[in-house]
Design a protein around this motif. Structure first.
Motif, PDB file in Angstrom:
ATOM      1  N   THR A 182     -39.910  88.327 125.232  1.00 19.07           N
ATOM      2  CA  THR A 182     -39.397  86.970 125.399  1.00 19.07           C
ATOM      3  C   THR A 182     -37.973  86.860 124.864  1.00 19.07           C
ATOM      4  O   THR A 182     -37.115  86.210 125.486  1.00 19.07           O
ATOM      5  CB  THR A 182     -40.323  85.972 124.682  1.00 19.07           C
ATOM      6  N   ILE A 183     -37.705  87.476 123.723  1.00 19.69           N
ATOM      7  CA  ILE A 183     -36.338  87.496 123.197  1.00 19.69           C
ATOM      8  C   ILE A 183     -35.408  88.175 124.203  1.00 19.69           C
ATOM      9  O   ILE A 183     -34.295  87.694 124.471  1.00 19.69           O
ATOM     10  CB  ILE A 183     -36.298  88.219 121.840  1.00 19.69           C
ATOM     11  N   LEU A 184     -35.849  89.284 124.765  1.00 21.29           N
ATOM     12  CA  LEU A 184     -35.053  89.994 125.772  1.00 21.29           C
ATOM     13  C   LEU A 184     -34.785  89.102 126.974  1.00 21.29           C
ATOM     14  O   LEU A 184     -33.651  89.041 127.478  1.00 21.29           O
ATOM     15  CB  LEU A 184     -35.789  91.262 126.211  1.00 21.29           C
ATOM     16  N   ALA A 215     -45.552  83.076 123.134  1.00 16.10           N
ATOM     17  CA  ALA A 215     -44.368  83.854 123.529  1.00 16.10           C
ATOM     18  C   ALA A 215     -44.414  84.185 125.012  1.00 16.10           C
ATOM     19  O   ALA A 215     -43.404  84.062 125.725  1.00 16.10           O
ATOM     20  CB  ALA A 215     -44.297  85.140 122.699  1.00 16.10           C
ATOM     21  N   TRP A 216     -45.580  84.616 125.490  1.00 14.64           N
ATOM     22  CA  TRP A 216     -45.741  84.940 126.916  1.00 14.64           C
ATOM     23  C   TRP A 216     -45.428  83.730 127.784  1.00 14.64           C
ATOM     24  O   TRP A 216     -44.751  83.845 128.810  1.00 14.64           O
ATOM     25  CB  TRP A 216     -47.177  85.424 127.142  1.00 14.64           C
ATOM     26  N   SER A 217     -45.904  82.556 127.387  1.00 18.40           N
ATOM     27  CA  SER A 217     -45.668  81.341 128.169  1.00 18.40           C
ATOM     28  C   SER A 217     -44.184  81.003 128.229  1.00 18.40           C
ATOM     29  O   SER A 217     -43.656  80.648 129.297  1.00 18.40           O
ATOM     30  CB  SER A 217     -46.455  80.180 127.552  1.00 18.40           C
ATOM     31  N   ILE A 218     -43.494  81.092 127.095  1.00 17.65           N
ATOM     32  CA  ILE A 218     -42.049  80.819 127.072  1.00 17.65           C
ATOM     33  C   ILE A 218     -41.327  81.745 128.039  1.00 17.65           C
ATOM     34  O   ILE A 218     -40.465  81.305 128.822  1.00 17.65           O
ATOM     35  CB  ILE A 218     -41.505  80.994 125.632  1.00 17.65           C
ATOM     36  N   GLU A 219     -41.679  83.026 128.011  1.00 21.38           N
ATOM     37  CA  GLU A 219     -41.025  84.002 128.893  1.00 21.38           C
ATOM     38  C   GLU A 219     -41.258  83.670 130.359  1.00 21.38           C
ATOM     39  O   GLU A 219     -40.340  83.728 131.182  1.00 21.38           O
ATOM     40  CB  GLU A 219     -41.556  85.405 128.555  1.00 21.38           C
TER      41      GLU A 219
END
Length: 962
Positions: free
Chosen positions: A576-578, A522-526
């Motif tokens: 990440t959703i935000l 998730a951190w990487s996607i963000e």
């Protein structure tokens, strides 16, 4: 209250009963009597007598010392009220505390009294307690009792800790006082303690006072660090010839009695050596020229410490600071040869660096047992005192000074060896080495912007990283996390095809059962979605680039929150959703029907039980963003979000009320203007004007924001329906404007009235509004209040007109506007913020060029030239964006206990139409001056007064007029 035996005995009994009695009624009665005693003069003096009385049991003395510490901490300098501690008691405490402290045996009671000295010293030292340091120095000079010496050093260390931070200019007088009174006796004591300790014969059971002597020795090191953290004074510079040999002795010092049997706990000796290394790092970093003569011997001693340091976690800080010292030495060209030439670099790297960056059992245990702490260390940068981070920094230092290429060759060989290994621990080490030596320059927004030319990132990524990410089932979770971190750090080097494939792999890894792995995914996607080009302005991935992968990513992110029990409140996933929502903006509408229901369920769950505040914040912010960016679906939001908001307000859920108010405000702003405002928004308004809403100070910004949204909707309809609402709004304004902490929120309220409400509604209240402001100005005219007042005047002038403002002010008191205008003009340049300066510029131009009152009733020869000078300054193109719009209120200043403003609820469109006719203040100034100079009544007078304008500004005006 006098310290007579009867009183002391009674007080001792109450202290014991209040703390130790198992009878709740007896305990409550004792606490009640103690509270009554605390209101009497002499209470703290009696406590001090009990502490000093050796015949009293240690338990009672401990309770008295604890109560004294707590009471002094509470009453010595309370921030918001007068102190209940009488001045007479204060003076007795400052007179007797030191004597009592040194009379006590080393231990918890002495520590508590020392803490009291420190608390008082923090506020009163040294202007209000000038005899403290001389009294302490007398003891240090005369006493042979190591227990007394330790007590003094303990207090001095507690007081001096504050000199580790701050401005040297602000503390210069205090440090000079300390140097003059304390410097020479301190250095002498430090040297004597070193000689006494070095003369002790090693033995299993040393003298009873030996550990106290060792702790006193440690206090000296801490005090030296505190006094020289900001600046090495001339005195201590000259004392280095004494201090450095002491440091060198400590680094070489060993004693059987100081060995710690618990391998997880650092020994006393380890702690002292660690503090010495902190001192050495600071001395090298800040005063390299002063320390250079001593660097050779110190460097050798540090290398010896590192070579002999055990691998246990108890030695981590020692090793970390030792490596930091070597790293700092390597950075200086004049001292780098001490490491680069006089050491066997092969041995240095293989024996000193590689073992410390190799993953250890402690790291594996941390990964399995404390995922949150592992994450904070590895990707949040809280690893400053870890061996790995220190080894990474030393690698960088060696790399930058590697003129011969020896270091890079050694590292390249080790990299090839570990990359091809089948052992995951060695592959982990290879990834760490590659990151350490390949990255030359990196920014948070743009990732790695410069890579060492010797390394091909994409080749390594394709060969080693992709197989790990593509086949996670065959790989250790730590190595998967390493690979995700690698891809994230080098995200700027990846091609579009790489990124598309990486998104797919990260989407799959979001379902990995290991918390750290799916959190890293998730951190990487963000981080990739937020990646910007090197100019720092443009995103690498456009919205069109993001839409194809986001369908999978959003589904997996929500699935991860739902399916991983340990990650149901995972802040990284929610962030990440935000981030996706913020990047997609209105394009997020395609996902609303799928995800609004799970967001509503999560909101309801956290309202019932909050577990991770940061997760809660990202959740509310995501909901706010969706409402803001897709206002056309407001009825759907009211269906799913409004019930949770109402529940928060009805149950007065303190931590979420500010969030609920912001969400309600943005839903209100999303209402179509051609329909009647639903009744529940009126109901909410009725709730927020109740006094209990202000008990929780963090509600205030949310309350004010809701009022602004409410007023912006349709004030004519609102106030015709319920005129009392205007009165309620003005009451809120009056309450807030008289609070120095929240007066800016009061201005937000009144600015919203001026901006949105037709003047006829508040005309009868306008004089009272101004009177409230002027009364506050007269009582407490702070700089913030003045800036807000100028913005308010400016807003009213632009929205309505200056003549109306002047007439109302003059109606309050004749000649008052002359006084007010002087403050207005002379302070206008203190207003900051592009939008705020623009509104002030337009208003001042209207006042100077379009207001007859200025020429008829004011000392125009003095006032008008100053107005013109400030008009020129405030429309400076470097400070003013001609396309910026003004939004209601002042800059978004936020002060509030626990308040967090949601990004998704911040609107910049509220006052867009206000300045549509003034897009370019410079052009407006030109037109107004032309009109003024052509005025038959005052045109010639204005042209003559232009000659009195400061020459610089006068030239700019003439150039503007052509």
């Amino acid at each position: 209250m006098q310290p007579i035996p009867e009183t002391l005995q009674q007080l001792s009994g109450l202290l014991h009963s209040a703390a130790m009695s198992i009878n709740m009624q007896e305990r409550a009665g004792a606490l009640h009597h103690l509270t009554q005693y605390k209101s009497q003069s002499g209470y703290t003096v009696c406590l001090l007598h009990i502490i000093a009385a050796q015949q009293v049991s240690s338990t009672i003395r401990m309770l008295a010392a604890t109560d004294l510490k707590n009471y002094v901490k509470l009453e010595w300098n309370p921030p918001m009220r007068p102190s209940n501690l009488p001045n007479g008691d204060r003076e007795i405490l400052k007179r007797d505390l030191v004597e009592v402290m040194i009379s006590l045996p080393a231990g918890p009671i002495q520590d508590l009294v020392s803490t009291v000295v420190s608390i008082i010293g923090e506020h009163d030292f040294y202007p209000q307690w000038q005899n403290l340091l001389p009294d302490l120095v007398k003891i240090l000079v005369k006493s042979e009792n190591i227990k007394e010496i330790y007590g003094v050093l303990h207090s001095v260390n507690s007081i001096f800790k504050r000199y580790r931070e701050g401005s040297i200019d602000a503390l210069e007088d205090e440090l000079l006082h300390i140097e003059n009174v304390f410097g020479k006796p301190f250095v002498t004591l430090f040297d004597n303690l070193c000689k006494r300790i070095s003369s002790v014969t090693p033995q299993t059971q040393p003298p009873q006072d030996y550990l106290i002597m060792v702790n006193s020795f440690h206090m000296c090191v801490k005090i030296f660090y505190s006094l020289n953290r900001l600046e090495l004074s001339d005195f201590f510079n000259s004392a280095l010839k004494t201090i450095i040999p002491i440091f060198d002795f400590i680094l070489q010092w060993n004693h059987p009695a100081l060995i710690e049997q618990n391998p997880t706990k650092p020994s006393v000796l380890t702690e002292i050596k660690t503090t010495v290394l902190k001192c050495c790092v600071i001395l090298i970093q800040l005063y390299s020229e002063d320390i250079e003569p001593y660097a050779k011997q110190l460097t050798q001693s540090v290398l010896n410490v590192l070579a002999n340091a055990p691998s246990s976690s108890s030695e981590d800080q020692l090793v970390s600071y030792g490596l930091s010292y070597i790293t700092t030495i390597v950075k200086y060209r004049s001292m780098a040869p001490l490491v680069m030439e006089n050491q066997d670099l092969t041995q240095l790297i293989s024996k000193l660096i590689f073992p410390n960056i190799h993953i250890r059992e402690e790291d594996k245990e941390l990964f399995e047992e404390s995922p949150e702490q592992y994450i904070r260390r590895d990707i949040e940068g809280s690893d400053n005192e870890t061996r790995r981070r220190a080894g990474h920094d030393l690698l960088n230092g060696l790399k930058k000074n590697d003129q011969s290429g020896v270091v890079m060759n050694l590292l390249g060989t080790k990299l090839n060896e570990t990359m091809s290994s089948q052992e995951w621990e060695k592959q982990d080490m290879a990834i760490y080495i590659f990151i350490s030596i390949a990255v030359l320059q990196e920014t948070r927004a743009s990732g790695v912007v410069e890579v060492h030319p010797q390394f091909n990132v994409l080749e390594y990524y394709d060969r080693f990283i992709t197989p790990i990410l593509g086949n996670p089932g065959q790989t250790h979770p730590i190595l998967i996390a390493d690979a995700i971190k690698f891809a994230t750090i080098f995200r700027a080097q990846l091609t579009p095809n790489h990124i598309n494939e990486l998104f797919k792999m990260l989407g799959n890894l979001l379902m990995h059962k290991n918390k750290i792995v799916h959190t890293y995914a998730a951190w990487s996607i963000e981080r990739i979605i937020e990646l910007k080009l090197q100019n720092g302005q443009q995103y690498r991935l456009s919205v069109q680039d993001l839409l194809p992968p986001c369908d999978l990513l959003l589904s997996r992110l929500f699935d991860a929150l739902h399916q991983h029990v340990e990650s149901q409140c995972n802040e990284y996933i929610m962030k990440t959703i935000l981030t996706i929502c913020i990047r997609l903006k209105d394009a997020f509408e395609r996902y609303i029907d799928r995800f609004i229901q799970p967001l509503s369920v999560m909101m309801g769950a956290v309202v019932k039980e909050s577990k991770i505040p940061q997760f809660d914040h990202y959740l509310f912010d995501t909901i706010g963003c969706i409402i803001r960016y897709v206002p056309s679906r407001v009825q759907l939001f009211e269906q799913y979000i409004l019930p949770n908001c109402n529940q928060i307000l009805q149950n007065n859920v303190r931590e979420f009320t500010p969030y609920a108010l912001q969400l309600l405000g943005v839903m209100l702003e999303s209402q179509p203007r051609n329909k009647q405002l639903p009744q529940h928004y009126f109901d909410v308004f009725g709730q927020i004007v109740k006094p209990h809403m202000y008990d929780n100070r963090s509600n205030i910004p949310g309350v004010v924001g809701y009022i602004n949204s409410f007023l912006a909707y349709s004030p004519e309809v609102i106030f015709e329906k319920s005129p009392k609402m205007l009165t309620d709004t003005l009451n809120i304004f009056s309450t807030l404007i008289n609070n120095t902490t929240y007066d800016h929120e009061g201005f937000r309220v009144v600015n919203a009235i001026v901006q949105h409400v037709p003047f006829r509604f508040f005309e009868q209240h306008f004089a009272n509004i101004l009177t409230i402001l002027f009364n506050r100005l007269q009582r407490r005219p702070g700089a913030k209040f003045l800036r807000c007042l100028i913005i308010f005047f400016s807003l009213f002038t632009v929205k309505h007109n200056a003549e109306l403002l002047i007439q109302t002010i003059e109606g309050i008191q004749q000649g008052l506007f002359n006084i007010i205008s002087e403050k207005w003009v002379s302070n206008i340049d203190t207003v900051h913020g592009i939008k705020q300066r623009k509104i002030c510029a337009i208003a001042l131009i209207k006042l100077a060029c379009g207001t007859p009152y200025v020429f008829r009733h004011m000392p125009v020869e003095f006032v008008w030239p100053h107005m013109i000078e400030f008009c020129v300054k405030i429309i400076d193109p470097e400070k003013l964006d001609p396309t910026a719009y003004f939004t209601s209120g002042i800059a978004q200043s936020r002060t509030g206990e626990g308040f967090h403003e949601l990004k998704g609820t911040s609107s910049a469109s509220g006052g867009a139409s206000l300045l549509d006719n003034f897009m370019d203040p410079k052009a407006f100034f030109h037109d107004q001056l032309k009109s003024l100079f052509s005025n038959p009544e005052v045109g010639q007078q204005a042209q003559a007064l232009l000659n009195k304008v400061n020459m610089t500004e006068q030239q700019k005006v003439r150039a503007l007029l052509g």
